[in-house]
Design a protein around this motif. Structure first.
Motif, mmCIF file in Angstrom:
data_model
loop_
_atom_site.group_PDB
_atom_site.id
_atom_site.type_symbol
_atom_site.label_atom_id
_atom_site.label_comp_id
_atom_site.label_asym_id
_atom_site.label_seq_id
_atom_site.Cartn_x
_atom_site.Cartn_y
_atom_site.Cartn_z
ATOM 1 N N LEU A 1 -48.390 -2.986 -46.862
ATOM 2 C CA LEU A 1 -48.382 -4.132 -45.960
ATOM 3 C C LEU A 1 -47.040 -4.332 -45.275
ATOM 4 C CD1 LEU A 1 -50.208 -6.446 -44.984
ATOM 5 C CD2 LEU A 1 -49.294 -7.833 -46.834
ATOM 6 N N ARG B 1 -46.054 -9.414 -41.564
ATOM 7 C CA ARG B 1 -47.437 -9.829 -41.812
ATOM 8 C C ARG B 1 -47.548 -10.549 -43.152
ATOM 9 N NH1 ARG B 1 -51.238 -4.707 -39.874
ATOM 10 N NH2 ARG B 1 -50.627 -4.745 -37.669
ATOM 11 N N MET B 2 -46.858 -10.028 -44.142
ATOM 12 C CA MET B 2 -46.866 -10.668 -45.460
ATOM 13 C C MET B 2 -46.232 -12.058 -45.384
ATOM 14 S SD MET B 2 -47.468 -10.490 -48.783
ATOM 15 C CE MET B 2 -47.460 -8.844 -49.510
#
Length: 297
Positions: free
Chosen positions: A252, A256-257
């Motif tokens: 990931l 985005r995390m």
């Protein structure tokens, strides 16, 4: 004259011998074990100040450490990849790392030394999977473990605490401390003071970075943070895409995390909120941010 010449030659030989000894020791001793912990304090030193809220496994004794003048706080972010900051990190007096972030294979970017490692209860099993690396290669790393009372309770035999007891039985030389309930509440209260929100009611989880920064402010006179982005970074159009962890490439994306957790209604790590708070703290504390470099404000 002959006596003076002999005395001069003796002094030169002694100086050359001292230089040769240091050079050989530097090559023979790995960086992470080369600097003895006595230079920055010992847990049994009677003259060292006590740091509140840290309890030693298994006897519950408080943590006593002299301050570090300069600390490197190393992020686990993919921002570290290709940074070639390893030498600069190892050059600081004390090096703080988080969870199970490795140095092996990433030495040029993140360095090799680990003075303190702050670890979430959820990462303890990951340390146990690689005991040789974490518990045998260097005997001087101080481990600070944090987690909820049901996992960490010494009196009630929490599951994570029981695992740490077994680790100490296998490696009695280790220095392992846990955060007390009072310290956990203290960290919650700081979050509420800074955000105006109750951590639990707002569905927020504190990150290991939060606990590491609080420890760093207690332990270090100067803090140099490596690889931590600003609170606005992920909202910039041209921000770089890097893995959430430098040692987990292909998984990931970091931003985005961060954004996913920031927007979560429940069980979200407020990474961006924490960085806003760190930025404010940098105005009054000696904290600088490197790679990417940004100013607190």
């Amino acid at each position: 004259m002959k006596t003076l010449a002999r005395l001069f030659l003796s002094l030169v030989c002694a100086a050359l011998g001292a230089v040769l000894y240091v050079l050989l020791c530097n090559q023979a001793c790995p960086w992470d074990c080369y600097r003895p912990p006595a230079q920055w304090g010992s847990p049994t030193a009677s003259t060292a100040p006590r740091l509140q809220g840290y309890s030693r496994v298994p006897d519950g004794k408080p943590l006593k450490r002299t301050q570090c003048r300069r600390c490197a706080m190393v992020s686990s972010s993919g921002q570290m990849l290709g940074s070639r900051l390893g030498q600069a990190i190892d050059g600081e007096e004390c090096v703080l790392r988080m969870n199970h972030a490795p140095t092996a294979g990433y030495e040029q970017d993140v360095g090799t030394r680990s003075t303190v490692r702050v670890v979430s209860h959820t990462s303890v099993p990951l340390l146990l999977r690689n005991q040789r690396y974490f518990f045998q290669q260097c005997r001087d790393t101080l481990y600070i473990i944090w987690g909820p009372a049901r996992k960490m309770s010494r009196e009630k035999g929490g599951s994570t605490y029981q695992a740490l007891l077994k680790v100490m039985q296998m490696y009695p030389h280790l220095q392992i401390y846990t955060l007390t309930d009072e310290k956990m509440n203290y960290c919650d209260n700081i979050f509420q003071k800074e955000t105006g929100k109750n951590r639990m009611k707002s569905g927020s989880f504190l990150s290991t970075g939060w606990f590491t920064m609080i420890l760093a402010m207690e332990l270090c006179e100067q803090i140099r943070v490596f690889g931590m982005v600003s609170d606005s970074y992920c909202r910039e159009k041209n921000h770089s895409s890097v893995p959430y962890h430098y040692f987990e490439q292909g998984k990931l994306d970091e931003c985005r995390m961060y954004l996913m957790h920031e927007r979560a209604q429940r069980a979200g790590h407020r990474f961006i909120t924490e960085k806003t708070i760190f930025s404010r703290w940098a105005k009054s504390k000696n904290i600088t941010f490197t790679h990417p470099s940004w100013a607190g404000g």
